[in-house]
Design a protein around this motif. Structure first.
Motif, mmCIF file in Angstrom:
data_model
loop_
_atom_site.group_PDB
_atom_site.id
_atom_site.type_symbol
_atom_site.label_atom_id
_atom_site.label_comp_id
_atom_site.label_asym_id
_atom_site.label_seq_id
_atom_site.Cartn_x
_atom_site.Cartn_y
_atom_site.Cartn_z
ATOM 1 N N ARG A 117 38.382 36.733 55.145
ATOM 2 C CA ARG A 117 39.129 37.278 54.019
ATOM 3 C C ARG A 117 38.758 36.462 52.781
ATOM 4 O O ARG A 117 38.642 35.227 52.845
ATOM 5 C CB ARG A 117 40.632 37.210 54.270
ATOM 6 N N TYR A 118 38.590 37.160 51.677
ATOM 7 C CA TYR A 118 38.069 36.507 50.481
ATOM 8 C C TYR A 118 38.850 36.953 49.251
ATOM 9 O O TYR A 118 39.395 38.057 49.209
ATOM 10 C CB TYR A 118 36.592 36.878 50.300
ATOM 11 N N PHE A 119 38.880 36.088 48.263
ATOM 12 C CA PHE A 119 39.410 36.485 46.962
ATOM 13 C C PHE A 119 38.796 35.607 45.884
ATOM 14 O O PHE A 119 38.729 34.385 46.018
ATOM 15 C CB PHE A 119 40.934 36.354 46.897
ATOM 16 N N VAL A 120 38.319 36.264 44.834
ATOM 17 C CA VAL A 120 37.852 35.553 43.648
ATOM 18 C C VAL A 120 38.673 36.069 42.478
ATOM 19 O O VAL A 120 38.679 37.275 42.207
ATOM 20 C CB VAL A 120 36.351 35.789 43.378
ATOM 21 N N GLY A 121 39.383 35.182 41.826
ATOM 22 C CA GLY A 121 40.212 35.580 40.695
ATOM 23 C C GLY A 121 40.043 34.611 39.540
ATOM 24 O O GLY A 121 39.589 33.478 39.721
ATOM 25 N N TYR A 122 40.408 35.068 38.361
ATOM 26 C CA TYR A 122 40.236 34.205 37.204
ATOM 27 C C TYR A 122 41.246 34.548 36.119
ATOM 28 O O TYR A 122 41.819 35.647 36.077
ATOM 29 C CB TYR A 122 38.809 34.295 36.651
ATOM 30 N N THR A 123 41.457 33.571 35.258
ATOM 31 C CA THR A 123 42.277 33.713 34.060
ATOM 32 C C THR A 123 41.374 33.386 32.872
ATOM 33 O O THR A 123 40.205 33.032 33.071
ATOM 34 C CB THR A 123 43.460 32.728 34.105
ATOM 35 N N PRO A 124 41.870 33.486 31.644
ATOM 36 C CA PRO A 124 41.027 33.056 30.518
ATOM 37 C C PRO A 124 40.678 31.571 30.561
ATOM 38 O O PRO A 124 39.799 31.128 29.822
ATOM 39 C CB PRO A 124 41.901 33.370 29.295
ATOM 40 N N ALA A 161 42.638 38.448 36.629
ATOM 41 C CA ALA A 161 41.740 39.480 37.148
ATOM 42 C C ALA A 161 41.118 38.943 38.425
ATOM 43 O O ALA A 161 41.072 37.732 38.648
ATOM 44 C CB ALA A 161 40.664 39.808 36.118
ATOM 45 N N GLY A 162 40.628 39.843 39.263
ATOM 46 C CA GLY A 162 40.020 39.351 40.499
ATOM 47 C C GLY A 162 39.571 40.460 41.407
ATOM 48 O O GLY A 162 39.666 41.646 41.093
ATOM 49 N N LYS A 163 39.072 40.054 42.577
ATOM 50 C CA LYS A 163 38.573 41.024 43.553
ATOM 51 C C LYS A 163 38.793 40.490 44.959
ATOM 52 O O LYS A 163 38.458 39.343 45.264
ATOM 53 C CB LYS A 163 37.077 41.290 43.339
ATOM 54 N N THR A 164 39.360 41.352 45.805
ATOM 55 C CA THR A 164 39.567 41.007 47.208
ATOM 56 C C THR A 164 38.312 41.282 48.013
ATOM 57 O O THR A 164 37.423 42.021 47.587
ATOM 58 C CB THR A 164 40.724 41.833 47.791
ATOM 59 N N GLY A 165 38.273 40.711 49.212
ATOM 60 C CA GLY A 165 37.159 40.963 50.118
ATOM 61 C C GLY A 165 37.600 40.823 51.560
ATOM 62 O O GLY A 165 38.340 39.903 51.903
ATOM 63 N N THR A 166 37.138 41.754 52.388
ATOM 64 C CA THR A 166 37.454 41.728 53.817
ATOM 65 C C THR A 166 36.228 42.200 54.583
ATOM 66 O O THR A 166 35.627 43.210 54.224
ATOM 67 C CB THR A 166 38.635 42.666 54.148
#
Length: 875
Positions: free
Chosen positions: A632-639, A620-625
């Motif tokens: 440019r940004y991205f925060v993502g994660y797994t369990p 899961a995650g979220k982009t950013g611009t």
């Protein structure tokens, strides 16, 4: 007459006495003034002395005790890590600091070295007790009368304390403090110990600290092998390394003679002065020995080996490792964090705390996973993984932080792309940068869901919220406006209009409080506005460390753990000096975390980051611009792990990249980690969830009309938190008769076989001009009706069924008016539906859609072409 004469006679002595007394008055006055001034001086002196002694006792005394053990290089500190397989703590790295220094004991230093230092810096070193009062008096006089531009009064002891503590403010207070410290210091340490400390601490140019590093760098030999002439040359550097360093490129021109001298020439001149002074003080055995040193031709190295390499090689020898001497970005951040915490505890500067850390023999227990750190470094070291250059020639840069959600422990950190060149340099992983829309889950959606302001059933009109500077705002890039959309779609596609509407329902102050108090983001009061919190235009930005920890909340069931790179620090005796416990608190409800996981999985499954979805691992995650595309940004994660990535240029420029470079770097790192892990899903709450059947447009309880939308059923089933389900039925959809052949609202001329009851959206949008349209405008009832000049709303003629006269129409005009409320048109009612049917929403069954011709049988009007296009596209 006699009486008068007697009176005159008797009065004469009185006048004489008055004259005699008046003659004494000036001297009496002078003595009175002198005595008064003396008394005032004595009292003032006593008061000043008392004040000074009080100052010494209350202010100076606590700072006077300097322990050299806190600043020597004899006890290197070590960083430990926990082996994830065995659970044992193992050595990660020894740390020596950012100064290139190789420690050498006093008995390895030739006498000529300390003799040269004493001769030029402090000739009465062996006779004073830390302060040369004669030099101090002369320096004080010079301070007021400027008799010399270079005169100083510091002894070797005072210089050593200034070098060790970095307490070098140009103030009287600092000078007084230095004097008292020197007096106290010489009570604890011998002259030989002070000289050893001094000669190991002095800066000698070209990043050389201490005489051993300088000896190897300038002459290619150990300090013990240096001659008197070489020792004097090294000590000559101390006065001004940039002017007197043998390898400095500085050239100085004498203003009077015009003669130019290189740094090596000036080093030679000062070396001669030092040798002369050494001879004067009797440090040479004979005049011949002095002349031999004076005439010795020095052989400097070519400088091909840097001071860093010398120190690195020495560190490797001590630790038995193969390190290059360059710390990882993770180790750099550990040093900075420990230094800051240590400084707060001791009430000293971070610089002083860092020097104690380097030399105090401490053991630091860090949180790194060396394998994950190695994976991240391997990706970031290869420039080909982010081979993008700006129009001005800058290389695109990036930083990443990886956090374990269950503990807050930072497992890896890399601060730049490419090979790391130095220690404690710039680290993009911890520097504050703009994150764009990546902020929305933290400032908008999570707090709104947690407060019950929105639910997973909520919908919003993806359309400008208002005019801002006469322009419709906000804008969506690049997708334009979709019209009525779900919360899930708003998050997945980073729809700005949805974010703005949600945060304005929540309240920007509530958003700010949540972000700063629940998620510990370091924001400022100027960020309390919709643009900053709703769209990511923050005043200073955020770090990847902050963002990784914030998103980790969702993977951790709603519990926040503050990020940390170390757990504790012990001294050489095993006593805990720093205990860095994680700050843990519930940030959001478990159900909120579950919903956020669903929303942010949507970003990976068909949303803005679908091309960066991990293979074989739930993500899961979220982009950013940013609006100007400079960040440019991205925060993502797994369990298992949460990771935040920033990309941009050192000097901000527009980024030209097909996709999101931050998400690309995230995928390259996290996929390698995921390949070694077993896939699993995010945790689902065991209670507190209910399912509800709602309308995809209104978000309210679905009706038959919702299932009969012109586009097909708009009914869907969603999960919401217990107690938050909508209780009202959808009022947005209303039934109208629709001609399937003409693809317009049915008129009385349309035969019953061609008429189908459908639901349209009974909704009117603000008209911002022809350039601002929503994708679902064609399904608004207003788009299929015509409004006359008098305000009457009528149905346009059907392009297919225009011939014939209605038998019930006495006027024979073949036209009827449709009620504006979408009420009864005189046609058959819509078919009934049964709950639990097999429609697309699972709760109703939509009517069977007729097979429509590709083209109308007769030429159609402009509105017909528009509807025909929308119909074909929508189905």
């Amino acid at each position: 007459m006699e009486e008068h004469g007697r009176h005159r006679e008797s009065s004469q002595p009185h006048e004489h006495r008055r004259r005699r007394r008046s003659a004494k008055n000036p001297m009496d006055t002078i003595w009175f003034v002198v005595r008064t001034l003396l008394l005032v001086g004595i009292l003032s002196g006593a008061m000043i002395a008392g004040i000074f002694m009080y100052y010494v006792k209350t202010t100076l005394t606590p700072t006077l005790d300097i322990n050299a053990d806190d600043y020597t290089m004899n006890l290197s500190s070590v960083i430990m890590y926990e082996n994830s397989e065995t659970g044992n703590w193992e050595e990660l790295q020894m740390i020596y600091g950012d100064e290139n220094r190789i420690w050498v004991d006093y008995d390895q230093i030739p006498d000529a070295m300390w003799q040269a230092a004493v001769a030029i810096e402090d000739e009465r070193f062996f006779t004073h007790h830390g302060v040369d009062w004669l030099r101090t008096a002369r320096a004080t006089t010079n301070l007021f009368f400027r008799t010399s531009s270079t005169f100083g009064g510091s002894t070797i002891t005072q210089q050593l304390l200034k070098n060790m503590t970095r307490d070098n403010d140009n103030t009287v207070n600092r000078k007084v403090r230095e004097i008292f410290r020197a007096l106290e210091f010489e009570k604890k340490y011998s002259k030989e110990e002070i000289l050893e400390l001094y000669l190991n601490h002095i800066f000698l140019g070209k990043k050389c600290y201490g005489v051993q590093t300088a000896a190897q760098f300038y002459f290619g030999k150990d300090v013990s092998e240096l001659s008197a002439a070489e020792c004097a040359s090294i000590i000559a550097i101390t006065n001004n390394p940039s002017l007197y360093g043998p390898m400095s490129t500085v050239t100085v021109t004498n203003k009077e003679t015009g003669v130019k001298k290189t740094a090596r020439d000036m080093n030679r001149d000062r070396q001669k002065d030092i040798l002369w002074k050494m001879n004067k003080l009797g440090y040479f055995e004979s005049e011949e020995a002095y002349q031999e040193a004076l005439n010795e031709e020095l052989q400097f190295t070519d400088g091909s080996v840097s001071a860093e390499e010398l120190v690195a090689a020495d560190n490797v020898e001590k630790s038995g490792g193969t390190s290059t001497g360059i710390n990882s970005y993770f180790v750099d951040k550990v040093i900075l964090d420990v230094s800051e915490d240590f400084a707060k505890q001791l009430g000293i500067t971070t610089g002083a705390a860092r020097r104690r850390l380097y030399n105090g023999g401490y053991t630091i227990y860090c949180t790194v996973d060396p394998h994950i750190q190695e994976i991240a470094e391997s990706v970031y070291q290869e420039r080909a993984n982010l081979d993008v250059t700006s129009s001005s020639g800058q290389d695109l840069q990036s930083g990443i932080t990886i956090v374990d959600p269950s503990t807050g422990n930072v497992k890896a950190m890399v601060g730049k792309v490419g090979t790391k060149q130095d220690n404690l340099g710039w680290n993009y992983a911890v520097g504050k940068r703009q994150c764009g829309s990546a902020i929305k889950p933290i400032t908008v959606y999570a707090p709104a869901l947690d407060a019950g302001v929105v639910t997973m059933a909520s919908t919003f009109d993806d359309y400008p919220v208002r005019l801002l500077n006469d322009n419709p705002w906000p804008k969506n890039s690049p997708q334009g406006y979709k019209g009525w959309t779900t919360l899930s779609n708003g998050v997945a596609n980073s729809v700005n209009t949805v974010a703005v509407q949600v945060i304005e329902k929540l309240g920007v102050k509530n958003s700010f409080d949540f972000a700063t108090e629940k998620e510990n983001l370091d924001l400022v009061a100027d960020d309390i506005n919709t643009a900053a919190l709703g769209l990511g235009g923050l005043t200073y930005g955020v770090s990847t460390e902050e963002m990784a920890a914030a998103f980790a909340v969702f993977a951790n069931g709603g519990v926040y753990n503050s990020p940390r790179l170390y757990t504790k620090m012990e001294d050489s005796n095993g006593n805990v000096i720093l205990d860095n416990e994680t700050e843990t608190h519930v940030a959001v409800k478990e159900t909120t975390a579950y919903f956020m996981n669903q929303l942010l999985q949507g970003v990976m499954n068909g949303g803005t980051a679908s091309r960066y979805k991990l293979s074989g691992m739930t993500s899961a995650g979220k982009t950013g611009t940013t609006s100007d595309n400079k960040d440019r940004y991205f925060v993502g994660y797994t369990p298992y792990y949460a990771a935040a990535v920033w990309c941009g240029y050192d000097k901000p420029e527009r980024i030209s990249y097909s996709g999101n470079p931050a998400a690309s770097m995230w995928q390259k790192v996290m996929q390698k980690i995921a390949d070694e892990q077993e896939n699993k899903s995010f945790t689902k709450p065991s209670s507190g969830l209910v399912k509800v059947t709602v309308c995809a447009d209104s978000g309210l309880l679905a009706t038959d009309a919702c299932a009969s939308d012109l586009r097909g059923s708009r009914v869907r089933e969603v999960e919401v938190a217990a107690g938050t389900a909508p209780v009202e039925e959808c009022s947005l959809h209303k039934f109208y008769d629709y001609c399937t052949e003409g693809k317009v609202l049915a008129t009385p001329l349309c035969p019953a076989a061609s008429v189908k009851p459908v639901a349209l959206l009974d909704y009117t949008r603000v008209d911002y001009g022809p350039s601002i349209k929503a994708d679902d405008d064609a399904y608004l009832i207003g788009s299929l009706q015509t409004k006359l000049e008098d305000g009457t709303v009528v149905i346009p003629p059907c392009p297919v069924h225009q011939d014939g006269v209605l038998p019930t129409d006495p006027d024979g005009e073949g036209e009827t008016t449709v009620p504006e409320d979408g009420g009864d048109t005189g046609l058959a009612p819509p078919p009934k539906t049964e709950p639990g049917g097999s429609g697309s929403g699972g709760g109703t069954t939509s009517p069977t859609e007729p097979t429509l011709p590709t083209e109308p049988s007769e030429p159609s009007s402009g509105i017909d072409d528009w509807i025909n296009n929308v119909w074909n596209t929508g189905n």
